[in-house]
Design a protein around this motif. Sequence first.
Motif, PDB file in Angstrom:
ATOM      1  N   LEU A 117       0.816  -1.211   0.000  1.00  0.00           N
ATOM      2  CA  LEU A 117       0.000   0.000   0.000  1.00  0.00           C
ATOM      3  C   LEU A 117       0.853   1.265   0.000  1.00  0.00           C
ATOM      4  N   THR A 118       2.080   1.154   0.485  1.00  0.00           N
ATOM      5  CA  THR A 118       2.996   2.295   0.422  1.00  0.00           C
ATOM      6  C   THR A 118       3.498   2.490  -1.010  1.00  0.00           C
ATOM      7  N   SER A 119       3.888   1.398  -1.648  1.00  0.00           N
ATOM      8  CA  SER A 119       4.460   1.495  -2.996  1.00  0.00           C
ATOM      9  C   SER A 119       3.410   1.793  -4.057  1.00  0.00           C
ATOM     10  N   LYS A 120       2.150   1.417  -3.812  1.00  0.00           N
ATOM     11  CA  LYS A 120       1.086   1.636  -4.799  1.00  0.00           C
ATOM     12  C   LYS A 120       0.008   2.575  -4.262  1.00  0.00           C
ATOM     13  N   ASN A 121       0.447   3.558  -3.466  1.00  0.00           N
ATOM     14  CA  ASN A 121      -0.517   4.432  -2.792  1.00  0.00           C
ATOM     15  C   ASN A 121      -1.373   5.227  -3.779  1.00  0.00           C
ATOM     16  N   GLY A 122      -0.770   5.739  -4.847  1.00  0.00           N
ATOM     17  CA  GLY A 122      -1.529   6.512  -5.816  1.00  0.00           C
ATOM     18  C   GLY A 122      -2.660   5.713  -6.432  1.00  0.00           C
ATOM     19  N   GLN A 123      -2.348   4.487  -6.870  1.00  0.00           N
ATOM     20  CA  GLN A 123      -3.364   3.609  -7.454  1.00  0.00           C
ATOM     21  C   GLN A 123      -4.435   3.256  -6.423  1.00  0.00           C
ATOM     22  N   GLN A 125      -5.418   5.008  -3.775  1.00  0.00           N
ATOM     23  CA  GLN A 125      -6.297   6.152  -3.511  1.00  0.00           C
ATOM     24  C   GLN A 125      -7.300   6.372  -4.646  1.00  0.00           C
ATOM     25  N   ARG A 126      -6.866   6.147  -5.881  1.00  0.00           N
ATOM     26  CA  ARG A 126      -7.785   6.299  -7.021  1.00  0.00           C
ATOM     27  C   ARG A 126      -8.909   5.273  -6.957  1.00  0.00           C
ATOM     28  N   LEU A 127      -8.545   4.035  -6.613  1.00  0.00           N
ATOM     29  CA  LEU A 127      -9.553   2.981  -6.495  1.00  0.00           C
ATOM     30  C   LEU A 127     -10.554   3.275  -5.382  1.00  0.00           C
ATOM     31  N   ILE A 128     -10.058   3.841  -4.288  1.00  0.00           N
ATOM     32  CA  ILE A 128     -10.937   4.204  -3.171  1.00  0.00           C
ATOM     33  C   ILE A 128     -11.943   5.270  -3.616  1.00  0.00           C
ATOM     34  N   GLN A 129     -11.460   6.304  -4.261  1.00  0.00           N
ATOM     35  CA  GLN A 129     -12.331   7.390  -4.699  1.00  0.00           C
ATOM     36  C   GLN A 129     -13.388   6.906  -5.679  1.00  0.00           C
ATOM     37  N   GLU A 130     -12.993   6.024  -6.582  1.00  0.00           N
ATOM     38  CA  GLU A 130     -13.951   5.467  -7.539  1.00  0.00           C
ATOM     39  C   GLU A 130     -15.040   4.683  -6.820  1.00  0.00           C
ATOM     40  N   ALA A 131     -14.636   3.927  -5.789  1.00  0.00           N
ATOM     41  CA  ALA A 131     -15.616   3.132  -5.039  1.00  0.00           C
ATOM     42  C   ALA A 131     -16.552   4.030  -4.238  1.00  0.00           C
ATOM     43  N   ALA A 141     -15.399   0.919   0.587  1.00  0.00           N
ATOM     44  CA  ALA A 141     -14.557   1.409  -0.505  1.00  0.00           C
ATOM     45  C   ALA A 141     -13.102   1.026  -0.277  1.00  0.00           C
ATOM     46  N   LEU A 142     -12.636   1.126   0.966  1.00  0.00           N
ATOM     47  CA  LEU A 142     -11.272   0.711   1.300  1.00  0.00           C
ATOM     48  C   LEU A 142     -11.069  -0.762   0.976  1.00  0.00           C
ATOM     49  N   ASN A 143     -12.035  -1.576   1.383  1.00  0.00           N
ATOM     50  CA  ASN A 143     -11.920  -3.017   1.154  1.00  0.00           C
ATOM     51  C   ASN A 143     -11.965  -3.350  -0.336  1.00  0.00           C
ATOM     52  N   SER A 144     -12.829  -2.666  -1.069  1.00  0.00           N
ATOM     53  CA  SER A 144     -12.931  -2.901  -2.504  1.00  0.00           C
ATOM     54  C   SER A 144     -11.619  -2.582  -3.209  1.00  0.00           C
ATOM     55  N   ALA A 145     -11.006  -1.458  -2.853  1.00  0.00           N
ATOM     56  CA  ALA A 145      -9.740  -1.056  -3.465  1.00  0.00           C
ATOM     57  C   ALA A 145      -8.626  -2.037  -3.117  1.00  0.00           C
TER      58      ALA A 145
END
Length: 399
Positions: A117-123, A125-131, A141-145
């Motif tokens: 989650l540190t190395s892919k934080n940008g991706q 966060q985008r998945l969270i916002q979409e959810a 949304a956190l779990n979905s991402a």
Amino acid sequence: MKAAGIVVEYNPFHNGHLHHARSARESSGADIVIAVMSGQFLQRGEPAFADKWTRTEMALAGGVDLVIELPYVYATAQASDFAKGAIALLDAIGCESFCFGSEQGAIEPFLNTLQLLTSKNGQYQRLIQEAVQSGISYPKALNSAYQALTEGQEDYADLTQPNNILGYHYIEAAERLSSSMRPLTIQRIGSGYHDPITEGLSIASATGIRKAFFEGDGLDELSLYLPAASLQALSNFNEEFGRFGSWQSFYPMLRFIILRDRPENIRRFAEVTEGIQNLIYEAAKKEQDFEAFIARIKSKRFTRTRIQRMLTHIFTGFTWEQLKTFEQPTYLRLLGMTNAGRSYLNTQKKNISLPVISRAADLADDMGKLDIHASNLYLLGMGGGSLKKEFTTPPIYFG
């Protein structure tokens, strides 16, 4: 002396907690166990079943050597901020390690998850916002991402489980703090976090124990799941107050506050957002029972836990403006100690980076004053007599 830290609520202290305290000592090789414990209000947005002094007494009898209070601002926060405050206190008091119970039972998946989650934080966060934009609650949304990032892989922590979620946030908080504490975890045994009491098992969840009590089981009927010292402490608390803490008993006061303040003022309180103040107000006008009240507000977007945290802040008058002023813990409030705990404090003074406060009168900053305020309102909600208890109760000593 080596210290292992644990983060607890003890709502109430049961046989599973006894196992955790003992296992933390054994797995860490520590001389003492230090617990950071929530005060009168808890992380899921609830008044504590019994007050913090009763729960401290149970903890000391159950193998904990020092009990430090987690300030209100962290004790009633979402998981990441709850963990941030608790880990900061364990680090400040000089713990060499911290140990949490988890459904996972092994530390490596948590470390792998932190790295991912540190190395892919940008991706992420985008998945969270979409959810979130799809209309689901933030926790979902956190779990979905997370599921999207880890699909088909087994070497990561299962963050659908409540203790795993908190465990991950403890490790994340320690990493952000650059703490040298070693993370450890033990397998959660017996009932799950939300499970009701299961016949034949001596370890039940605190949720199940409270549910059984409020549905009519007496303390004696719960003796299979609680150490004898816990039963005695709870019995003493019941004798003093005549009841145990719950939103059902606090609801008349809460309802009065909501109806008095009205939506335009309710929106000022911490975590109240997205116009939900209007739903809260209308539900309070219509419902005399807490469960019926919260059923009117709960939705796919607003979980019960999230709503209860809002209600806690409404009850205590804790505002968004206040919340933004707190950045990190400023003291270590001592609630209780054993002989070994006292020895640790005496010998490790130079290694403790925050002031150790043993008297409420010395809580002079805004964070400390908030703790006193919240405690007084809890005592008032319990129907207790004097509100001086916060000032007249010294740290509990278990010799």
